[in-house]
Design an enzyme around this catalytic site. Structure first.
Site, short mmCIF file in Angstrom:
data_model
loop_
_atom_site.label_atom_id
_atom_site.label_comp_id
_atom_site.label_asym_id
_atom_site.label_seq_id
_atom_site.Cartn_x
_atom_site.Cartn_y
_atom_site.Cartn_z
N ASP A 1 39.01 46.61 32.06
CA ASP A 1 38.08 47.07 31.03
C ASP A 1 36.65 46.69 31.39
OD1 ASP A 1 40.33 47.92 29.76
OD2 ASP A 1 40.19 46.56 28.06
N TYR B 1 50.59 44.98 39.77
CA TYR B 1 51.07 43.97 38.83
C TYR B 1 52.26 43.27 39.50
CZ TYR B 1 48.10 46.68 35.69
OH TYR B 1 47.04 47.34 35.12
N GLN C 1 32.66 44.99 43.36
CA GLN C 1 33.05 46.39 43.19
C GLN C 1 32.67 47.22 44.41
OE1 GLN C 1 31.43 47.61 39.33
NE2 GLN C 1 33.45 47.30 38.42
N ARG D 1 46.04 49.93 40.66
CA ARG D 1 46.63 49.73 39.34
C ARG D 1 45.57 50.00 38.27
NH1 ARG D 1 46.57 43.06 39.03
NH2 ARG D 1 44.68 42.97 37.74
N GLU E 1 43.02 51.40 35.57
CA GLU E 1 42.16 52.59 35.46
C GLU E 1 41.03 52.59 36.48
OE1 GLU E 1 39.05 54.40 32.14
OE2 GLU E 1 41.00 53.66 31.47
N ASP E 2 40.28 51.50 36.57
CA ASP E 2 39.11 51.49 37.44
C ASP E 2 39.50 51.73 38.89
OD1 ASP E 2 36.22 50.96 37.98
OD2 ASP E 2 37.04 49.23 39.05
N SER E 3 40.49 51.00 39.39
CA SER E 3 40.85 51.15 40.80
C SER E 3 41.51 52.50 41.07
CB SER E 3 41.76 50.01 41.24
OG SER E 3 42.99 50.01 40.53
#
Length: 395
Positions: A25, A221, A280, A296, A298-300
């Site tokens: 997030d 994860y 980042q 995994r 959202e961002d990646s």
């Protein structure tokens, strides 16, 4: 419509984020903040745990100020500060509830545009819900309107985060004297300037990377198929280097190697290297440098799409198994090849049985899909530009 030109209005943004149990997030919010700031906007990021920014964005970003999530005492101080003004836009990221005292300040004076930035999904409700109004019926902000903004993979959604200089090369058309118009590049993209060999050489690894090693990044994860992957790579005919991210991936690999009675550094033709926490920018470089990426959240996932390389997405597991539908919607929306869908199904626990082989042939086949998907999504307008256009329509 884009607002990254000198004639665009500079807005003040208040963006709120809560870190739940991972850093995704915050990662999404920081990329949005940085993209807005680099387009000339002033951004305040309010977050309940900013500690990850020390490695995620060690250099910070001009135009962004980071603030602790305001408690009651902080809100009383802000209410008494005659110099404090609510931003032109207030973003509530991923359904985090704004402090009621902040909502009360929002309701005074000129009302800001209040946006609820939702999670990314390819499911059908995204396009139906994107841009809808949500009237506030109670509390200190009663009478105001909150607007839903849904990221997505199609033009009828809020799009994907993509800073202007990441992949797109701005061009200019010139007409030589008496000649034919020609197009010249006026600036380079980040990806085109990336020196893969130099970046890899700069990584603090336990062993230099060999020229014949397949490079595989691992950000996950705790997938049940991880031991199968490690065993498969150790017995493959081609040398592989597994570059393991810090945190849960490192712990998962440690548990898997122990269960296999394998050295923590691998076995056979597999060598396992632990990565430090990456900024980042360096995480982007990791995805660009590798032949295959495990990502995994959202961002990646979005950054893997922009890398244009084949990847496997470990979707965030949910107790009610809602992530199964979300994964299958994503696969359908992006026309994922059947064999890669099979790989995803086992990797995410939708199916049992052995993990399909991560062979050189498979990776080469999936690479074409990764590039085609990158180009398809690149043709769509990015999230920040769409958000700016949306805000301009509501002001």
């Amino acid at each position: 419509m884009k607002f990254d030109t000198p004639s665009s209005p500079s807005l003040r943004w208040d963006i709120f984020c809560r870190v739940i149990d991972n850093h995704g997030d915050l990662g999404v919010c920081w990329r949005l903040c940085a993209d807005l700031a680099q387009r000339g906007h002033a951004v305040r990021l309010w977050v309940d745990d900013a500690s990850a920014l020390a490695w995620m964005a060690p250099k910070g970003c001009a135009g962004i100020t980071v603030h602790a999530w305001p408690d009651d005492a902080a809100m009383q101080s802000l209410a008494q500060d005659s110099t404090f003004n609510i931003g032109d836009v207030v973003v509530e990221a991923f359904g985090c509830e704004l402090p009621e005292a902040f909502q009360a300040l929002m309701a005074q004076g000129r009302l800001p545009i209040w946006v609820n930035l939702e999670y990314l999904s390819a499911e059908g409700y995204v396009a139906r819900s994107h841009g809808l109004a949500s009237p506030v019926m109670s509390g200190p902000a009663r009478g105001m309107t909150k607007w839903f903004f849904y990221p997505g993979f199609t033009p009828d959604t809020g799009g994907l985060l993509r800073e202007p200089n990441l992949l797109e090369a701005p061009t200019a058309t010139t007409t030589p004297s008496g000649g034919t118009p020609s197009t010249v590049t006026t600036s380079q993209t980040r990806q085109s300037k990336f020196d893969r060999a130099a970046w890899l050489a700069g990584l603090p690894l336990d062993k230099p990377i060999a020229a014949n090693e397949r490079l595989i990044s691992l950000f996950c994860y705790e997938p049940a198929a991880l031991p199968d992957l490690l065993k498969q790579l150790s017995q493959a005919a081609t040398p592989a280097r597994l570059l393991v991210a810090q945190g849960r991936p490192r712990a998962a690999v440690a548990a898997a190697t122990q269960a296999l009675h394998m050295s923590s550094r691998g076995a056979g033709l597999l060598h396992i290297s632990q990565l430090p926490y990456l900024s980042q920018t360096d995480f982007d470089h990791l995805l660009w440098a590798c032949d295959f990426n495990f990502v995994r959240g959202e961002d990646s996932l979005v950054r893997a799409l922009w890398a244009g390389k084949p990847f496997a997405w470990h979707i965030y597991p949910q107790d009610d198994l809602a992530h199964h539908d979300k994964l299958q919607a994503f696969e359908a929306a992006l026309d994922m090849p059947a064999d890669l869908r099979k790989f995803h199904a086992v990797w995410n626990g939708l199916e049992t049985g052995p993990l399909p082989a991560l062979s050189r042939t498979a990776i080469d086949h999936w690479h074409a899909w990764g590039h085609q998907t990158q180009q398809r999504l690149l043709a769509q307008t990015d999230l920040t530009s769409l958000l700016l256009s949306f805000v301009a329509q509501k002001r």
